[in-house]
Design an enzyme around this catalytic site. Structure first.
Site, PDB file in Angstrom:
ATOM      1  N   ASP A 239       0.840  -1.199   0.000  1.00 28.33           N
ATOM      2  CA  ASP A 239       0.000   0.000   0.000  1.00 28.33           C
ATOM      3  C   ASP A 239       0.867   1.239   0.000  1.00 28.33           C
ATOM      4  O   ASP A 239       1.283   1.726   1.046  1.00 28.33           O
ATOM      5  CB  ASP A 239      -0.935  -0.010   1.223  1.00 28.33           C
ATOM      6  CG  ASP A 239      -1.867   1.195   1.229  1.00 28.33           C
ATOM      7  OD1 ASP A 239      -1.937   1.894   0.190  1.00 28.33           O
ATOM      8  OD2 ASP A 239      -2.536   1.417   2.259  1.00 28.33           O
ATOM      9  N   LYS A 246       1.681   7.892   0.266  1.00 31.04           N
ATOM     10  CA  LYS A 246       2.070   7.969   1.675  1.00 31.04           C
ATOM     11  C   LYS A 246       3.480   8.542   1.802  1.00 31.04           C
ATOM     12  O   LYS A 246       4.314   8.314   0.922  1.00 31.04           O
ATOM     13  CB  LYS A 246       2.105   6.552   2.283  1.00 31.04           C
ATOM     14  CG  LYS A 246       0.773   5.927   2.574  1.00 31.04           C
ATOM     15  CD  LYS A 246       0.961   4.536   3.185  1.00 31.04           C
ATOM     16  CE  LYS A 246      -0.361   3.826   3.385  1.00 31.04           C
ATOM     17  NZ  LYS A 246      -1.249   4.484   4.345  1.00 31.04           N
ATOM     18  N   ASP A 316      -5.750   6.356  -0.874  1.00 29.98           N
ATOM     19  CA  ASP A 316      -5.129   5.608   0.210  1.00 29.98           C
ATOM     20  C   ASP A 316      -6.180   4.916   1.088  1.00 29.98           C
ATOM     21  O   ASP A 316      -5.829   4.082   1.923  1.00 29.98           O
ATOM     22  CB  ASP A 316      -4.249   6.545   1.050  1.00 29.98           C
ATOM     23  CG  ASP A 316      -3.241   5.799   1.904  1.00 29.98           C
ATOM     24  OD1 ASP A 316      -3.095   4.567   1.715  1.00 29.98           O
ATOM     25  OD2 ASP A 316      -2.609   6.434   2.758  1.00 29.98           O
ATOM     26  N   ARG A 320     -11.071  -0.520   1.978  1.00 25.74           N
ATOM     27  CA  ARG A 320     -12.540  -0.619   2.006  1.00 25.74           C
ATOM     28  C   ARG A 320     -13.108  -0.855   0.613  1.00 25.74           C
ATOM     29  O   ARG A 320     -14.186  -1.409   0.467  1.00 25.74           O
ATOM     30  CB  ARG A 320     -13.113   0.636   2.674  1.00 25.74           C
ATOM     31  CG  ARG A 320     -12.819   1.913   1.954  1.00 25.74           C
ATOM     32  CD  ARG A 320     -13.031   3.146   2.833  1.00 25.74           C
ATOM     33  NE  ARG A 320     -11.942   3.340   3.790  1.00 25.74           N
ATOM     34  CZ  ARG A 320     -11.905   4.305   4.703  1.00 25.74           C
ATOM     35  NH1 ARG A 320     -12.897   5.168   4.792  1.00 25.74           N
ATOM     36  NH2 ARG A 320     -10.887   4.415   5.531  1.00 25.74           N
TER      37      ARG A 320
HETATM   38  N1  BES Z   1      -3.189   0.219   5.118  1.00 21.11           N
HETATM   39  C1  BES Z   1      -3.563   1.491   5.643  1.00 21.11           C
HETATM   40  C2  BES Z   1      -3.805   1.460   7.156  1.00 21.11           C
HETATM   41  C3  BES Z   1      -2.595   1.191   7.999  1.00 21.11           C
HETATM   42  C4  BES Z   1      -1.867   2.229   8.522  1.00 21.11           C
HETATM   43  C5  BES Z   1      -2.220  -0.111   8.309  1.00 21.11           C
HETATM   44  C6  BES Z   1      -0.760   1.965   9.324  1.00 21.11           C
HETATM   45  C7  BES Z   1      -1.127  -0.377   9.097  1.00 21.11           C
HETATM   46  C8  BES Z   1      -0.389   0.653   9.607  1.00 21.11           C
HETATM   47  C9  BES Z   1      -4.843   1.968   4.990  1.00 21.11           C
HETATM   48  O1  BES Z   1      -5.031   1.566   3.677  1.00 21.11           O
HETATM   49  C10 BES Z   1      -4.809   3.447   4.964  1.00 21.11           C
HETATM   50  O2  BES Z   1      -3.983   3.987   4.281  1.00 21.11           O
HETATM   51  N2  BES Z   1      -5.696   4.075   5.707  1.00 21.11           N
HETATM   52  C11 BES Z   1      -5.757   5.489   5.758  1.00 21.11           C
HETATM   53  C12 BES Z   1      -7.201   5.892   5.623  1.00 21.11           C
HETATM   54  C13 BES Z   1      -7.382   7.365   5.364  1.00 21.11           C
HETATM   55  C14 BES Z   1      -6.868   7.717   4.011  1.00 21.11           C
HETATM   56  C15 BES Z   1      -8.856   7.675   5.480  1.00 21.11           C
HETATM   57  C16 BES Z   1      -5.190   5.902   7.113  1.00 21.11           C
HETATM   58  O3  BES Z   1      -5.360   5.194   8.101  1.00 21.11           O
HETATM   59  O4  BES Z   1      -4.523   6.929   7.144  1.00 21.11           O
HETATM   60 ZN    ZN Z   2      -4.100  -0.145   3.124  1.00 20.25          ZN
HETATM   61 MN    MN Z   3      -4.097   2.868   2.294  1.00 24.21          MN
END
Ligand code: BES
Ligand code: ZN
Ligand code: MN
Length: 468
Positions: A239, A246, A316, A320
């Site tokens: 990701d 990111k 990101d 979902r």
């Molecule tokens: N895979 C990430 C969540 C994550 C963050 C897992 C840190 C493990 C460690 C997920 O896809 C993500 O990026 N979530 C975002 C959501 C936001 C864009 C609404 C997040 O948590 O920042």
């Molecule tokens: Zn993710």
């Molecule tokens: Mn993500």
């Protein structure tokens, strides 16, 4: 690479074992004959209290020279205490060839499971330092329980291996190949089939990568059953965030973003060995989230399986999108009695619950309670989080049925709004969502954990599915 330690079970410990571990508690003194002093005196001398994790080493005469007896405390004898005791023992004998353990009273499965997990290590290249003990012999009348513990531990290790594997290796197709090794009927949708059958979320997330997405389905069907459970795992093999890229410091941890999918594969593979009497279908929505000229853009509108449209405001928030496809498919085509998804979904849940406790959201109180109980029993602890109705407007979109993230920060609550998004795709069926972003990865080598992927969810789901 997983757990290189072999396990055998013996009715009694050989009297001349070179390295022997014997349990004790605050009341119960160990029953060993060849100690240099009476065990009670030895323990008193070392001020041993009988706590789980406490170990007193005593040299003993053996034909081949000097042997060693490890007296180990088992605390209150609860499964939690036995897990701690077993992990401490195995960590103590690192570098040794074999250890014979006289089993304690109580849950031998939990004890054996933790002993093996403490021997887990993942290393690519030449391992320096001491290796985990190569052979474990458990002495006592608990053959079946030890084997059950071993099955669970090896399933956890498989989930860890998959998640620890670098993303350069684990493409979505690679993950499908690993799933196909579980000895179960498997069905895999490639990018063309996904496109043709309307899996718009998985296709959109996978579009930016040179390595195309897959939907993976594994089926376990016992001779007779009264319940059908569908497990859905997030399988993002890396990701990067996509075009909503990111920062590097966050990105380097995202090779484990398929930890939920890994748990589903590992659980499916262990069901037959545990004799589960529930029908289970495992779905892994696998894609690599990358930025490129073919990637989806913030503002695109996509169509999830079954037709609901989603405005992608942040690429990101990809988990979902792929889960929605799999859940909608499960609802439309598999007629499950319950859907349970497991995903490293939001950074926000780490803020809420930290690294030791996972989140469960559910539309069904009985399902939530069962999962929390299995979590407590198996030491994959869960805490129930609320689906706060007031926050549903966060996901409104002016041009699509839903937005994938909140625009602005009126409500916040990133893990809750993610769960509310997923609920839209459960078709009103009993559903639970496990957000394991906090617990999926460990920062320490301690007890049953090793640095990196934890396999969180395997023990809890196997406990739940073997009770159901
Ligand atoms: N895979 C990430 C969540 C994550 C963050 C897992 C840190 C493990 C460690 C997920 O896809 C993500 O990026 N979530 C975002 C959501 C936001 C864009 C609404 C997040 O948590 O920042
Ligand atoms: Zn993710
Ligand atoms: Mn993500």
């Amino acid at each position: 690479m997983p757990i290189e330690t072999s396990v055998s079970v013996a009715a009694a410990a050989p009297a001349d074992a070179e390295l022997l571990a014997v349990p004790y508690t605050s009341e119960l003194r160990p029953d060993v004959e060849d100690l240099p002093l009476p065990p009670a005196d030895l323990l008193a001398h070392y001020e041993a209290k009988g706590e789980a994790g406490e170990i007193v080493e005593v040299p003993v005469a053996r034909e081949a020279g000097v042997g060693r007896i490890l007296l180990y405390g088992v605390g209150d004898g609860s499964p939690k205490a036995l897990r701690r005791a077993a992990a401490a023992l195995v960590r103590r004998v690192k570098g040794r060839r074999s250890l014979t353990v006289v089993l304690p009273e109580g849950d031998a499965a939990a004890f054996a499971e933790a002993a093996l997990l403490a021997a887990y290590h993942f290393k690519i290249g030449s391992a320096e330092g001491k290796k985990p003990v190569r052979e474990l012999t458990f002495a006592g009348a608990a053959h079946d329980a030890v084997r059950r513990g071993e099955t669970v531990a090896r399933a956890v290790a498989l989930a860890r291996d998959l998640a620890n594997t670098p993303s350069s290796v684990k493409t979505p197709a690679w993950l499908a190949d690993r799933a196909a090794e579980q000895g179960l009927p498997v069905r895999v949708w490639d990018e063309e089939a996904l496109q043709a059958e309307g899996f718009g979320g998985i296709v959109a997330v996978g579009r930016g990568s040179a390595r195309p997405p897959r939907l993976i389905q594994l089926s376990y069907e016992p001779g007779s059953y009264d319940k059908h459970v569908v497990l859905v795992g997030k399988g993002i093999t890396f990701d990067s965030g996509g075009l909503s890229l990111k920062p590097t410091d966050n990105m380097k941890f995202q090779k484990t973003d398929m930890a939920g999918g890994a748990v589903v594969i590992a659980v499916m593979g262990a069901l037959a060995r545990l004799g589960a009497r529930v029908r289970v279908t495992g779905l892994v929505a696998a894609a690599e989230n990358m930025p490129s000229g073919t990637a989806q853009r913030p503002s695109d509108v996509i169509r999830i399986y079954g037709g609901k449209t989603v405005e992608v405001l942040n690429t990101d928030a990809e988990g979902r999108l792929v889960l929605a496809d799999a859940m909608a498919y499960a609802d439309a085509r598999l007629d499950p009695d319950a859907i349970v998804d497991i995903a490293t979904l939001t950074g926000a849940i780490t803020v809420a619950l930290g690294r030791n406790v996972g989140a469960v959201y559910s539309t069904d109180d009985v399902l939530a309670k069962e999962l929390i109980e299995s979590g407590a029993a198996s030491d994959d602890r869960l805490w129930r989080m609320p689906l706060i109705e007031d926050y549903t407007p966060a996901l409104e979109s002016s041009i699509a049925d839903l937005a994938n993230v909140e625009q602005g920060a009126r409500f916040g609550a990133g893990s809750i709004t993610a769960a509310l998004f997923l609920r839209e795709f459960a078709g009103g069926r009993p559903w639970a969502h496990l957000d394991i972003a906090g617990v999926g990865r460990s920062t320490v080598d301690e007890g049953v954990l090793s640095k990196g992927a934890t396999g969180f969810g395997v023990r809890l789901l196997l406990d739940w599915l073997s009770r159901t």
